[in-house]
Design a protein around this motif. Structure first.
Motif, PDB file in Angstrom:
ATOM      1  N   CYS A 193       6.102   5.464   3.047  1.00  0.00           N
ATOM      2  CA  CYS A 193       5.517   6.653   2.425  1.00  0.00           C
ATOM      3  C   CYS A 193       4.117   6.946   2.956  1.00  0.00           C
ATOM      4  CB  CYS A 193       5.495   6.488   0.910  1.00  0.00           C
ATOM      5  SG  CYS A 193       7.147   6.546   0.165  1.00  0.00           S
ATOM      6  N   PHE A 194       3.382   5.917   3.365  1.00  0.00           N
ATOM      7  CA  PHE A 194       2.035   6.185   3.857  1.00  0.00           C
ATOM      8  C   PHE A 194       2.067   6.881   5.216  1.00  0.00           C
ATOM      9  CE2 PHE A 194       2.740   2.022   5.834  1.00  0.00           C
ATOM     10  CZ  PHE A 194       2.104   2.123   7.057  1.00  0.00           C
ATOM     11  N   ASP A 248       4.296  10.763   3.894  1.00  0.00           N
ATOM     12  CA  ASP A 248       3.557  11.616   2.960  1.00  0.00           C
ATOM     13  C   ASP A 248       2.267  12.160   3.562  1.00  0.00           C
ATOM     14  OD1 ASP A 248       5.471  11.348   1.012  1.00  0.00           O
ATOM     15  OD2 ASP A 248       4.407   9.790  -0.104  1.00  0.00           O
ATOM     16  N   LEU A 249       1.725  11.491   4.569  1.00  0.00           N
ATOM     17  CA  LEU A 249       0.490  11.958   5.201  1.00  0.00           C
ATOM     18  C   LEU A 249       0.741  12.953   6.326  1.00  0.00           C
ATOM     19  CD1 LEU A 249      -1.652   8.675   5.384  1.00  0.00           C
ATOM     20  CD2 LEU A 249      -1.955  10.622   3.849  1.00  0.00           C
ATOM     21  N   HIS A 292      -6.030   2.725   0.974  1.00  0.00           N
ATOM     22  CA  HIS A 292      -4.807   3.522   1.075  1.00  0.00           C
ATOM     23  C   HIS A 292      -3.749   3.056   0.070  1.00  0.00           C
ATOM     24  CE1 HIS A 292      -6.682   4.653   4.880  1.00  0.00           C
ATOM     25  NE2 HIS A 292      -5.771   5.603   5.037  1.00  0.00           N
ATOM     26  N   ASP A 295      -2.778   3.829  -2.927  1.00  0.00           N
ATOM     27  CA  ASP A 295      -1.939   4.806  -3.614  1.00  0.00           C
ATOM     28  C   ASP A 295      -0.871   5.389  -2.702  1.00  0.00           C
ATOM     29  OD1 ASP A 295      -3.231   4.395  -5.969  1.00  0.00           O
ATOM     30  OD2 ASP A 295      -4.400   6.255  -5.930  1.00  0.00           O
ATOM     31  N   VAL A 296      -1.271   5.761  -1.499  1.00  0.00           N
ATOM     32  CA  VAL A 296      -0.286   6.358  -0.594  1.00  0.00           C
ATOM     33  C   VAL A 296       0.690   5.299  -0.084  1.00  0.00           C
ATOM     34  CG1 VAL A 296      -1.647   6.159   1.534  1.00  0.00           C
ATOM     35  CG2 VAL A 296      -0.009   8.026   1.280  1.00  0.00           C
ATOM     36  N   LYS A 332       2.485   7.219  -3.959  1.00  0.00           N
ATOM     37  CA  LYS A 332       1.860   8.277  -4.749  1.00  0.00           C
ATOM     38  C   LYS A 332       1.387   9.350  -3.793  1.00  0.00           C
ATOM     39  CE  LYS A 332       0.366   4.985  -8.270  1.00  0.00           C
ATOM     40  NZ  LYS A 332      -0.775   4.389  -8.986  1.00  0.00           N
ATOM     41  N   ARG A 333       2.033  10.491  -3.833  1.00  0.00           N
ATOM     42  CA  ARG A 333       1.806  11.512  -2.822  1.00  0.00           C
ATOM     43  C   ARG A 333       0.379  12.059  -2.902  1.00  0.00           C
ATOM     44  NH1 ARG A 333       7.683  14.564  -2.747  1.00  0.00           N
ATOM     45  NH2 ARG A 333       8.653  13.147  -4.223  1.00  0.00           N
ATOM     46  N   PRO A 334      -0.298  12.138  -1.760  1.00  0.00           N
ATOM     47  CA  PRO A 334      -1.688  12.623  -1.767  1.00  0.00           C
ATOM     48  C   PRO A 334      -1.742  14.130  -1.936  1.00  0.00           C
ATOM     49  CG  PRO A 334      -0.957  12.237   0.482  1.00  0.00           C
ATOM     50  CD  PRO A 334       0.158  11.781  -0.408  1.00  0.00           C
ATOM     51  N   ARG A 358      -3.428  17.564  -0.795  1.00  0.00           N
ATOM     52  CA  ARG A 358      -4.070  18.029   0.424  1.00  0.00           C
ATOM     53  C   ARG A 358      -4.859  19.309   0.148  1.00  0.00           C
ATOM     54  NH1 ARG A 358      -2.520  15.691   4.981  1.00  0.00           N
ATOM     55  NH2 ARG A 358      -0.721  14.318   4.950  1.00  0.00           N
TER      56      ARG A 358
END
Length: 289
Positions: free
Chosen positions: A226-227, A230-231, A277, A279-280, A284-286, A288
């Motif tokens: 996800c990191f 999601d980024l 990092h 959360d990501v 957990k979606r950041p 933006r």
């Protein structure tokens, strides 16, 4: 008796530490049969019984424990000499990490090493477990807490995974998958498409890094941390997190090397970066801007 070379002693230390031939062979990049022959050779040439052998493994005898203690002192002395040598020529800190942690480290390289530091970094990228038994590397990242007593470990949070596709792709895109080939699918997330989407894989590649490019191009869905997914502004999730793939990650280093100044510095910086990092990493979606 002629002097024994250091390799046979290294082999002995590995058997003693892992408690058997299989674990020692994995650490040494050898075969259990070869390691077993070398231990018989060592016992023959020393005239001592060093192991109690059983179906559950190899246990040190009294003579074996004495030899192990003496060799530990030799290892410690050798490490002190090596550390002294490195300080004189500029140390290199060796890091072994998987594909996506390597990607994150590259994206944030100035946070790890600056022009003011007296050391350099050498990063090895691969999906196999980082081995530190014989100082093959100084720092590693693992997906589980190490069992080896000679390693120190620091947890740096959970890692979540999900399937990703090209942003705004049609719903039909969920039926097409891209994956690493089965022979190269070492990690659980790399095996997932072969187990859950068999018959729907439209492309395979040999390196995990290309999964990101294929998903961006709209070739199909890819399972990614996800990191990473999601980024990426070009991707969106093709479903919810895959809970079975979530795992804790650990920074590992050798107990007796972790206080070396350059290793301690890099470990502290890596820990700060990865925890920033958290959360990501955990899915957990950041938000933006």
């Amino acid at each position: 008796m002629k002097n024994l070379d250091w390799d046979i002693y290294r082999c002995f230390m590995s058997v003693a530490r892992t408690g058997g031939l299989t674990g020692a062979a994995q650490a040494l990049g050898s075969s259990p049969a070869t390691v077993g022959r070398r231990m018989l050779e060592l016992e023959e040439r020393t005239g001592r019984s060093l192991f109690l052998r059983s179906q559950t493994g190899y246990q040190l005898t009294g003579d074996g424990e004495l030899l192990f203690e003496q060799l530990q002192e030799m290892e410690a002395a050798a490490r002190r000499v090596e550390s002294w040598r490195r300080e004189g020529e500029g140390a290199t800190v060796r890091i072994t990490v998987g594909t996506w942690i390597a990607w994150l480290l590259a994206e944030n390289f100035p946070a790890l090493c600056t022009e003011r530091d007296g050391f350099s970094l050498a990063v090895t990228v691969g999906e196999t477990r980082a081995s530190l038994a014989y100082r093959e590397t100084d720092i590693g990242i693992r997906a589980f807490e190490p069992e080896e007593t000679y390693l120190a470990a620091s947890p740096v949070g959970d890692v979540a995974y999900a399937a990703y596709r090209q942003k705004n792709a049609p719903a039909a895109a969920n039926t097409r998958w891209v994956a690493v080939g089965e022979e190269e699918a070492i990690s659980a997330y790399l095996r997932w498409p072969h187990q859950q989407a068999e018959g729907r894989i439209v492309a395979t590649i040999t390196r995990p890094r290309s999964l990101l490019d294929l998903a961006r191009a709209g070739a199909g869905c890819a399972v990614l941390p996800c990191f990473v997914g999601d980024l990426d502004p070009m991707l969106e999730r093709a479903g919810e997190e895959i809970p079975a793939l979530r795992h804790r990650q650990w920074i590992v280093m050798n107990n007796e090397d972790r206080h070396r100044r350059e290793i301690r510095t890099v470990v502290d910086r890596m820990t700060k970066l990865l925890r920033s990092h958290a959360d990501v990493f955990a899915g957990k979606r950041p938000r933006r801007g």
